[in-house]
Every structure is written in C-alpha cells, then in structure tokens.
Scaffold this active site. Structure first.
Site, PDB file in Angstrom:
ATOM      1  CE  LYS A  63      -4.017  -2.155   2.116  1.00  8.44           C
ATOM      2  NZ  LYS A  63      -5.103  -2.067   3.088  1.00  8.44           N
ATOM      3  CD  GLU A  75      -8.151  16.913   0.763  1.00 10.22           C
ATOM      4  OE1 GLU A  75      -8.742  17.362  -0.239  1.00 10.22           O
ATOM      5  OE2 GLU A  75      -8.467  17.182   1.937  1.00 10.22           O
ATOM      6  CG  ASN A  84      -7.681   0.771  -0.508  1.00  7.97           C
ATOM      7  OD1 ASN A  84      -7.817   1.938  -0.850  1.00  7.97           O
ATOM      8  ND2 ASN A  84      -8.695   0.002  -0.137  1.00  7.97           N
ATOM      9  CG  ASN A 147       4.227  -1.619  16.916  1.00 10.41           C
ATOM     10  OD1 ASN A 147       3.423  -2.507  16.638  1.00 10.41           O
ATOM     11  ND2 ASN A 147       5.389  -1.488  16.301  1.00 10.41           N
ATOM     12  CE1 TYR A 207     -10.464  -9.581   3.735  1.00  8.61           C
ATOM     13  CE2 TYR A 207     -11.105 -11.798   4.332  1.00  8.61           C
ATOM     14  CZ  TYR A 207     -10.526 -10.926   3.432  1.00  8.61           C
ATOM     15  OH  TYR A 207     -10.035 -11.387   2.255  1.00  8.61           O
ATOM     16  N   GLY A 227     -13.230  -7.430  11.048  1.00  7.69           N
ATOM     17  CA  GLY A 227     -12.931  -6.568   9.907  1.00  7.69           C
ATOM     18  C   GLY A 227     -13.807  -6.761   8.676  1.00  7.69           C
TER      19      GLY A 227
HETATM   20  P1  ATR Z   1       1.821  -3.996   7.312  1.00  6.44           P
HETATM   21  O1  ATR Z   1       2.149  -4.659   6.049  1.00  6.44           O
HETATM   22  O2  ATR Z   1       0.384  -4.004   7.701  1.00  6.44           O
HETATM   23  O3  ATR Z   1       2.417  -2.646   7.422  1.00  6.44           O
HETATM   24  P2  ATR Z   1       3.653  -4.764   9.254  1.00  6.44           P
HETATM   25  O4  ATR Z   1       4.367  -3.517   9.015  1.00  6.44           O
HETATM   26  O5  ATR Z   1       4.386  -6.058   9.163  1.00  6.44           O
HETATM   27  O6  ATR Z   1       2.435  -4.954   8.341  1.00  6.44           O
HETATM   28  O7  ATR Z   1       2.954  -4.600  10.656  1.00  6.44           O
HETATM   29  C1  ATR Z   1       2.422  -5.646  11.332  1.00  6.44           C
HETATM   30  C2  ATR Z   1       2.138  -5.200  12.744  1.00  6.44           C
HETATM   31  O8  ATR Z   1       1.882  -6.363  13.536  1.00  6.44           O
HETATM   32  C3  ATR Z   1       3.295  -4.468  13.399  1.00  6.44           C
HETATM   33  O9  ATR Z   1       2.766  -3.509  14.277  1.00  6.44           O
HETATM   34  C4  ATR Z   1       3.995  -5.603  14.153  1.00  6.44           C
HETATM   35  O10 ATR Z   1       4.751  -5.197  15.258  1.00  6.44           O
HETATM   36  P3  ATR Z   1       6.312  -4.827  15.072  1.00  6.44           P
HETATM   37  O11 ATR Z   1       6.335  -3.444  14.492  1.00  6.44           O
HETATM   38  O12 ATR Z   1       6.879  -4.877  16.447  1.00  6.44           O
HETATM   39  O13 ATR Z   1       6.884  -5.873  14.172  1.00  6.44           O
HETATM   40  C5  ATR Z   1       2.797  -6.378  14.620  1.00  6.44           C
HETATM   41  N1  ATR Z   1       3.143  -7.755  14.986  1.00  6.44           N
HETATM   42  C6  ATR Z   1       3.332  -8.796  14.150  1.00  6.44           C
HETATM   43  N2  ATR Z   1       3.613  -9.926  14.855  1.00  6.44           N
HETATM   44  C7  ATR Z   1       3.581  -9.571  16.177  1.00  6.44           C
HETATM   45  C8  ATR Z   1       3.755 -10.279  17.407  1.00  6.44           C
HETATM   46  N3  ATR Z   1       4.018 -11.597  17.426  1.00  6.44           N
HETATM   47  N4  ATR Z   1       3.635  -9.586  18.581  1.00  6.44           N
HETATM   48  C9  ATR Z   1       3.370  -8.263  18.562  1.00  6.44           C
HETATM   49  N5  ATR Z   1       3.180  -7.535  17.438  1.00  6.44           N
HETATM   50  C10 ATR Z   1       3.274  -8.179  16.252  1.00  6.44           C
END
Ligand code: ATR
Length: 259
Positions: A63, A75, A84, A147, A207, A227
């Site tokens: 995205k 915008e 998306n 996060n 979802y 979702g």
């Molecule tokens: P996107 O493609 O949606 O941007 P992403 O950047 O991989 O996906 O983000 C996934 C989210 O899930 C992040 O906030 C990630 O946390 P980190 O930034 O610490 O990696 C979170 N996430 C994925 N697995 C996780 C886990 N086992 N525990 C906590 N957070 C997790």
C-alpha cells in the site's frame, strides 16, 4: 473486456475477486477481476507495463510501495500515505484510499460517536494511518498507540498527533483496535491481556471472524467487531470509484465471505 485485479503478497486468501466479480455480474458491468501475486521489486514494472488494466486494489504489503508509481494521489491517499485503490486511465495512475471510508462506515453503522472517547491502537502497520484518519473523522481526539517495536509507534504518533503507550500497558479506553497482523493464523495469539475490561468496543481489523483477541473480549463482556464490514465498505467504495455505481451490501454479499 475491462480488467481489474488485486495485488499483494500473499494474495491467495483475498476475497476481493469473489466480491467484485459478484457485483460486476449483478450490475451487468463488463469486466473481470483477478488476483495477482507480486514481489516488491516487480510492483513498479507491473503497474507501468500492462495498459489493459483499468483498476487495481492493493493489499498488504504494497500500500505504500505503489505510491512511488502513482502519477496522482487523492487527498486521503496523500494524508494516509496508503493506497489501496488505483485507477488507470489516459496514462494516469491515480492512487486513492478507501480503507478510511471502510473503517469509518463500519463504526457509523453502529452509531459510534467519537466525542470525548479514547481509542487505543495496537500495532503500527500499514493500516494504522487509515484508522487514525477515520477515527478523527468520527470525532475521536484522543488516540493512544502501542506497538511491540516502539519506534514505529513513535513515528506514527509524531505524524498523526497520537500518544504512545508502552507495549502491554493497560490504559483506560473506550475502543481498542487490533492493527497487528496477529490473528491471521489460527495459532496466533496476541500477547496482551485485558482482565477486568468490560463494556468496551474491541475491533479487529482482520476480516476473519472471531480471532482470539475478539473471543477473549467477548467472554469478558465487551462488544466485538471484526474486519468484515470494513472490508466490504472499502470494496464498495472502490467499485463506486471505478464504475460509478454504489453496489448494495446485503445478506447475500455478506454470505459470500462466509462460504
Ligand atoms: P503492514 O504490512 O500491515 O504494514 P507490518 O508492518 O508487518 O504490516 O505490521 C504488522 C504489525 O503487527 C506491526 O505492528 C507488528 O509489530 P512490530 O512493528 O513490532 O513488528 C505487529 N506484529 C506482528 N507480529 C507480532 C507479534 N508476534 N507480537 C506483537 N506484534 C506483532
């Protein structure tokens, strides 16, 4: 015949083709909607090469990537830095964002009023900016983000005026939104516990029905939202952008996602 598709990685699970093809046929709009698995390095090439495509939905993890190849951004796409929905016409590649509408509308359906409410966002992935903009449109001023990797939350907080909370910290909130990717797999479980939290709204962007995050929340007496409606509303908006028709979301459409 006009061609539409969704790009992502992975893409196998995407229900967009089923939904859009259903509407294309229901409203007798010519065209066909497919899915395409891409790798990061092939996104630009793909967008610039195939001139026969009229519209593209973009899902995880592209995205942001696609922004580099758009000739114009709406915008919302610009504000969220997340695209998306792409419309290709007359050598233009227009990037739009319908996730904001999807999230916003799913809460409007429930008469959610954001005034004086606190929203707690878990995760800092690509969907967060859309969620934040939608929450702002709904009147939510106070948004807290947490996060696992704190600096990602801090970057978003700076950009969108959020408050950062340590990972795992329980704060007082009215609505909590799981924006992490946890829950996609059956074995996934969010490493967070919300004991004694009840009468709140727990929203999972995923979802799939009833992730563990939602099941636990429901057991404790909270309202839960998955979702599904966000997904349907973002698709509805994409369809409207491309075809000028606002397709109906009825039980038959909702059931398409359950089969
Ligand atoms: P996107 O493609 O949606 O941007 P992403 O950047 O991989 O996906 O983000 C996934 C989210 O899930 C992040 O906030 C990630 O946390 P980190 O930034 O610490 O990696 C979170 N996430 C994925 N697995 C996780 C886990 N086992 N525990 C906590 N957070 C997790």
């Amino acid at each position: 015949m006009k061609k539409y598709l969704v790009i992502g990685n992975p893409i196998e699970h995407s229900l967009s083709p089923k939904l859009h093809n259903y509407w294309l046929s229901r409203y007798k709009v010519g065209g066909n909607y497919e899915k395409k698995l891409l790798t990061e390095d092939k996104v630009g090439e793909f967008l610039k090469s195939d001139q026969k495509i009229s519209g593209i939905n973009v899902t995880v993890p592209f995205k942001k990537t696609v922004i580099n190849y758009c000739s114009e951004l709406t915008e919302l796409a610009s504000a969220s830095q997340s695209v998306n929905t792409i419309t290709l016409s007359n050598d233009k590649i227009i990037g739009d964002n319908t996730d904001v509408y999807g999230f916003e509308q799913s809460l409007r359906d429930l008469n959610f009023n954001g005034l004086n409410k606190t929203a707690y966002i878990i995760g800092a992935g690509g969907v967060v900016s859309s969620v934040v903009i939608a929450l702002n449109k709904l009147g939510v001023q106070n948004i807290v983000i947490s996060n696992r990797t704190k600096n990602k939350a801090e970057a978003l907080a700076k950009e969108y005026n959020l408050v950062v909370s340590d990972w795992g910290k329980i704060i007082d909130f009215d609505i909590i939104i799981n924006c992490t990717s946890i829950g996609l797999k059956k074995s996934d479980s969010l490493d967070l516990d919300f004991p004694n939290v009840k009468d709140k709204i727990f929203y999972d962007i995923i979802y799939k029905p009833k992730t563990k995050f939602l099941l636990n929340a429901e057991k404790s007496g909270n309202k839960i939202i998955d979702g599904k409606m966000m997904f349907l509303y973002q698709a509805q908006k994409s369809f409207e952008i491309w075809h000028g028709i606002k397709p109906e979301i009825n039980d038959e459409v909702i059931n398409l996602l359950n089969d």
